[in-house]
Enzyme design. Sequence first.
Site, PDB file in Angstrom:
ATOM      1  N   ARG A 246      69.593  94.213   6.137  1.00 42.28           N
ATOM      2  CA  ARG A 246      69.560  94.898   7.416  1.00 42.28           C
ATOM      3  C   ARG A 246      68.396  95.886   7.469  1.00 42.28           C
ATOM      4  O   ARG A 246      68.072  96.559   6.479  1.00 42.28           O
ATOM      5  CB  ARG A 246      70.865  95.663   7.638  1.00 42.28           C
ATOM      6  CG  ARG A 246      72.097  94.799   7.734  1.00 42.28           C
ATOM      7  CD  ARG A 246      72.190  94.113   9.062  1.00 42.28           C
ATOM      8  NE  ARG A 246      73.482  93.460   9.213  1.00 42.28           N
ATOM      9  CZ  ARG A 246      73.746  92.527  10.101  1.00 42.28           C
ATOM     10  NH1 ARG A 246      72.796  92.116  10.922  1.00 42.28           N
ATOM     11  NH2 ARG A 246      74.941  91.985  10.183  1.00 42.28           N
ATOM     12  N   GLU A 275      66.350  96.551  15.068  1.00 41.99           N
ATOM     13  CA  GLU A 275      66.938  95.229  15.252  1.00 41.99           C
ATOM     14  C   GLU A 275      66.649  94.689  16.659  1.00 41.99           C
ATOM     15  O   GLU A 275      67.527  94.640  17.525  1.00 41.99           O
ATOM     16  CB  GLU A 275      68.440  95.262  14.971  1.00 41.99           C
ATOM     17  CG  GLU A 275      68.766  95.688  13.547  1.00 41.99           C
ATOM     18  CD  GLU A 275      70.246  95.699  13.239  1.00 41.99           C
ATOM     19  OE1 GLU A 275      71.043  95.915  14.175  1.00 41.99           O
ATOM     20  OE2 GLU A 275      70.614  95.468  12.081  1.00 41.99           O
ATOM     21  N   HIS A 300      64.015  88.163  11.949  1.00 38.78           N
ATOM     22  CA  HIS A 300      65.390  87.995  11.474  1.00 38.78           C
ATOM     23  C   HIS A 300      65.703  86.512  11.267  1.00 38.78           C
ATOM     24  O   HIS A 300      66.671  85.969  11.799  1.00 38.78           O
ATOM     25  CB  HIS A 300      66.373  88.618  12.477  1.00 38.78           C
ATOM     26  CG  HIS A 300      67.762  88.806  11.909  1.00 38.78           C
ATOM     27  ND1 HIS A 300      68.034  89.625  10.849  1.00 38.78           N
ATOM     28  CD2 HIS A 300      68.956  88.287  12.278  1.00 38.78           C
ATOM     29  CE1 HIS A 300      69.324  89.605  10.586  1.00 38.78           C
ATOM     30  NE2 HIS A 300      69.912  88.786  11.429  1.00 38.78           N
TER      31      HIS A 300
END
Length: 336
Positions: A246, A275, A300
């Site tokens: 993450r 993100e 990602h």
Amino acid sequence: YNFVRGGEFMARYKVYVSDYDFPDLSIEESILEPIGAEVIGLHCPSGEGLYPIIQDADAILQQYATIDRTLIGTLKKCKIIARYGIGVDIVDISAAREHGIIITNVPDYCIEEVADHATSLSFMLMRNLPFYNLRVHEGSYRWQDWRVPISRYRGTIYGLLGFGKIAQNLSHKLSAFGFQLISYDPYVSETFMRTFGVKKVDLDQLFSKSRIVNVLCPYTTETHHIVGLKQLRSMSPDSYLVCVSRGKCVDNTALYEALRLGWIAGAALDDPEEEPMKFPNWTPDQNPLFQLDNCFFTPHVGYISQESIKECRVAAAKNVKAVLTGNSPINQVTKL
């Protein structure tokens, strides 16, 4: 499994997909419709907007959306929240348990993919591939154009921050290239690491000794910004940072300073802190790391392969099917 009301077939269960970036939901429908479930696809990647749409959910399939205590408190009959991924940091497990909701994930998928992606990013940096490519396109064809002198893999110290399943898989791959492997993980014993040919070290040693550090730990309150100014300042100027975990495991402000001031040579991240996949209006100027030519990103995609996506979707849908039909899911999350 469907019953008739007013001449129309009615679904026995409502299964909401909080958000998804697949082309369609045909896999989920093929598994859940035969038990009388209506699969309803939503596009709320941040979690905002899910209330009050999913109040009548019998089950929720969750990709990126945050499902917090407040939202869980509004669910009237939900039996399961099924994560498409491994991490469960974006669902309030305590709140779910208080409301009798089962949480599942898919813990064994994409292990190969993330380990392969971590390897690819590492080798890209260590072999100076982006810089050589840039110089060739500019008209220079000289091996001396390296930005950081290249060292052979054999004998180079490679640090693993975390030693879960992905790091274990990665250690097998890296061993074949002759790296000296060290790892920091307070929850894994020295004896177990040794069976993989990995030496257990403390956090300070991991950063001060490694030529490259790969962040492979789950995101928790304990690992929030586990890579910060102190850790980056202790690395050598010819070292690299890779993160396939993450984005919030790495303090992006600290990393920007480390790269700008030359504390480390380069970094490659599969996700920045913010993100971006959760925000449709995201732009690169929101994070100064995107201004640097020694920081590289992939969107990602560490978990991505055709095979892994299918495996994940099938497993998550089967977890939902098990719970809705009164059975135990294979992948129930039992720890907070």
